[in-house]
Design a protein around this motif. Structure first.
Motif, PDB file in Angstrom:
ATOM      1  N   THR A 237      -2.462   8.431   0.714  1.00  0.00           N
ATOM      2  CA  THR A 237      -3.544   8.532  -0.275  1.00  0.00           C
ATOM      3  C   THR A 237      -4.494   9.673   0.089  1.00  0.00           C
ATOM      4  O   THR A 237      -4.887  10.467  -0.773  1.00  0.00           O
TER       5      THR A 237
ATOM      6  N   SER B 114       0.856  -1.186   0.000  1.00  0.00           N
ATOM      7  CA  SER B 114       0.000   0.000   0.000  1.00  0.00           C
ATOM      8  C   SER B 114       0.891   1.236   0.000  1.00  0.00           C
ATOM      9  O   SER B 114       2.098   1.138   0.202  1.00  0.00           O
ATOM     10  N   ALA B 115       0.263   2.375  -0.139  1.00  0.00           N
ATOM     11  CA  ALA B 115       0.971   3.640   0.057  1.00  0.00           C
ATOM     12  C   ALA B 115       1.262   3.802   1.551  1.00  0.00           C
ATOM     13  O   ALA B 115       0.576   3.215   2.381  1.00  0.00           O
TER      14      ALA B 115
ATOM     15  N   GLU C 125       1.744   4.361  -3.911  1.00  0.00           N
ATOM     16  CA  GLU C 125       2.272   2.994  -3.881  1.00  0.00           C
ATOM     17  C   GLU C 125       3.619   2.916  -4.608  1.00  0.00           C
ATOM     18  O   GLU C 125       4.469   2.093  -4.268  1.00  0.00           O
TER      19      GLU C 125
ATOM     20  N   TYR D  16      -3.566  -1.560  -5.546  1.00  0.00           N
ATOM     21  CA  TYR D  16      -4.545  -0.483  -5.735  1.00  0.00           C
ATOM     22  C   TYR D  16      -4.578   0.125  -7.135  1.00  0.00           C
ATOM     23  O   TYR D  16      -5.266   1.085  -7.352  1.00  0.00           O
TER      24      TYR D  16
ATOM     25  N   ARG E 255     -10.756   2.640  -2.863  1.00  0.00           N
ATOM     26  CA  ARG E 255     -10.009   2.738  -1.603  1.00  0.00           C
ATOM     27  C   ARG E 255      -9.862   1.373  -0.927  1.00  0.00           C
ATOM     28  O   ARG E 255     -10.766   0.558  -0.955  1.00  0.00           O
ATOM     29  N   GLY E 256      -8.712   1.178  -0.350  1.00  0.00           N
ATOM     30  CA  GLY E 256      -8.429  -0.110   0.299  1.00  0.00           C
ATOM     31  C   GLY E 256      -8.110  -1.206  -0.702  1.00  0.00           C
ATOM     32  O   GLY E 256      -8.026  -2.385  -0.363  1.00  0.00           O
ATOM     33  N   GLY E 257      -7.905  -0.814  -1.965  1.00  0.00           N
ATOM     34  CA  GLY E 257      -7.791  -1.775  -3.056  1.00  0.00           C
ATOM     35  C   GLY E 257      -6.533  -2.629  -3.087  1.00  0.00           C
ATOM     36  O   GLY E 257      -6.448  -3.577  -3.882  1.00  0.00           O
ATOM     37  N   SER E 258      -5.573  -2.348  -2.216  1.00  0.00           N
ATOM     38  CA  SER E 258      -4.364  -3.186  -2.219  1.00  0.00           C
ATOM     39  C   SER E 258      -4.681  -4.624  -1.837  1.00  0.00           C
ATOM     40  O   SER E 258      -4.016  -5.554  -2.303  1.00  0.00           O
TER      41      SER E 258
END
Ligand code: ASP
Ligand code: MG
Length: 403
Positions: free
Chosen positions: A47, A41-42, A74, A136, A150-153
């Protein structure tokens, strides 16, 4: 030797110190001979920071440019983590989603991964390297950079586990795993060792937000076992997998609750076909989510009462909508703005009789009044006064032997 996906969330790469710490976990896994694809993730908060930067440029910031901007979060953590691994003697390299490529479908900010090319990365793994991939994001068939929500990792990690056919998918995060209730508010909460996808989905939609729900759903569809564990302790985490593999000794796995709910009752609504649809149509148009709906049996054959729950922030708007709706007739409109939903969740309840009774009895012993009830195969929810939330959760936790 195993082929693994290791995913590190925002807090796990939230500072240089933490990135160095994550690199040590990766080194340990690599030294044990595993082939690793790492998804990151970032850095925590990044983000959000990028989103607010875009807003200070324009309230109408283009979605295309927003994705170009957000994808950098990311990219930064990928490069830093690769560098940290190189420093401790591990062969590692970042691969941006357009280099792989990770192909997505759908609109900017809300795309979804449809495929990726495995050749380049598989070759790199065979050559003993650790591949570091940004979560993400992806690219569209036109080559545009996209993000997947959002939260896509988590979704990226699951997609990689599926497409690369890995042996495991391990989600490193800032909690130990999934708990029987919220450990921050209810200290008697216990970590769950194993849980089914279905239970996890019920619990996370109710507030145990350990993983992105849509990623858990994808894992369920393709039967990809997930392990959620803490980056900061060595404790065993929670395994999320198929319920056929679980042996249920308990009827209930967890007690979830959501606060900030409100309840509305329409009294004496006409009891004829189409009325419920007329009541709820404007909610759909205004994008207000309805949660529980209860319609009483009509006592006079002409009218009935409809009760439903919504998020508290939507209460005023909802009341306005109902008052303005001239397609429906009712005698009285009442509401309660401080209610909570308490749910017991457990795949084991399918085969255990008496769970419903036990729950209601337990609440009555605490003098807690039930305002509404709804059930599904693996969940029973009740609406109660918000003030009783902690009392109710503790009691149910206790009565179903979760302590
Ligand atoms: N960085 C993205 C976000 O904050 C994706 C993620 O962390 O999963 O939503
Ligand atoms: Mg995250």
């Amino acid at each position: 030797m195993k082929k693994k996906v290791l995913k590190f969330g925002g807090t796990s790469v939230g500072s240089i110190e933490r990135i160095v710490h994550a690199s040590k976990i990766i080194k340990r896994e690599s030294d044990s001979g595993n082939k690793l694809i790492v998804v990151v993730s970032a850095m925590a908060g990044k983000t959000n920071e990028l989103i607010s930067m875009s807003k200070s440029v324009s309230n109408n910031f283009s979605k295309r440019e927003l994705d170009v901007l957000l994808s950098t979060g990311e990219q930064v953590s990928c490069a830093l983590l690769s560098g940290a691994l190189n420093k401790i003697g591990i062969k590692a390299k970042s691969f941006m989603s357009w280099q792989i490529p990770i192909l997505t479908d759908g609109e900017n900010n809300n795309a979804r991964i449809i495929n990726m090319n495995v050749t380049q990365i598989d070759n790199y793994l065979v050559g003993g390297g650790v591949a570091i991939i940004p979560g993400y994001q992806g690219i569209s068939n036109l080559g545009e950079i996209t993000t997947i929500g959002r939260g896509g990792s988590d979704a990226t990690a699951v997609a990689i586990a599926k497409i690369f056919d890995t042996d495991s998918c391990e989600i490193y995060t800032d909690v130990d795993g999934v708990y029987s209730t919220d450990p921050n508010k209810i200290p008697i909460a216990k970590k769950i060792d194993k849980i089914s996808y279905e239970e996890m989905l019920e619990l996370s939609s109710l507030g145990a937000k350990v993983m992105q729900s849509s990623a858990v759903q994808t894992a369920m569809i393709y039967d990809i076992p997930l392990q959620v564990r803490s980056t900061f302790t060595d404790r065993q985490g929670t395994i999320i997998f198929n319920k056929e593999n679980l042996n249920y000794s308990k009827a209930v796995t967890g007690v979830a609750y959501s606060k900030d709910d409100a309840k509305i009752t329409l009294q004496s609504v006409e009891d004829k076909p189409g009325v419920a649809a007329e009541v709820f149509e404007p909610f759909e148009i205004n994008k207000i989510n309805i949660d529980m709906v209860i319609q009483n049996v009509s006592s006079d054959g002409k009218t009935t009462d409809i009760t439903f729950t919504i998020k508290r922030e939507d209460l005023n708007k909802s009341l306005e909508i109902l008052k303005k709706n001239n397609k429906i007739r009712f005698k009285n409109l009442s509401y309660k703005n401080n209610v909570a939903k308490i749910s017991i969740v457990g795949a084991g309840m399918v085969t255990t009789p008496g769970v419903t009774y036990k729950m209601f009895r337990a609440l009555s012993e605490e003098n807690i009044n039930i305002l509404a009830i709804s059930t599904s195969e693996i969940k029973i929810s009740v609406i109660i006064d918000e003030g009783f939330t902690v009392k109710a959760v503790k009691k149910l936790h206790n009565i179903f032997n979760l302590n």
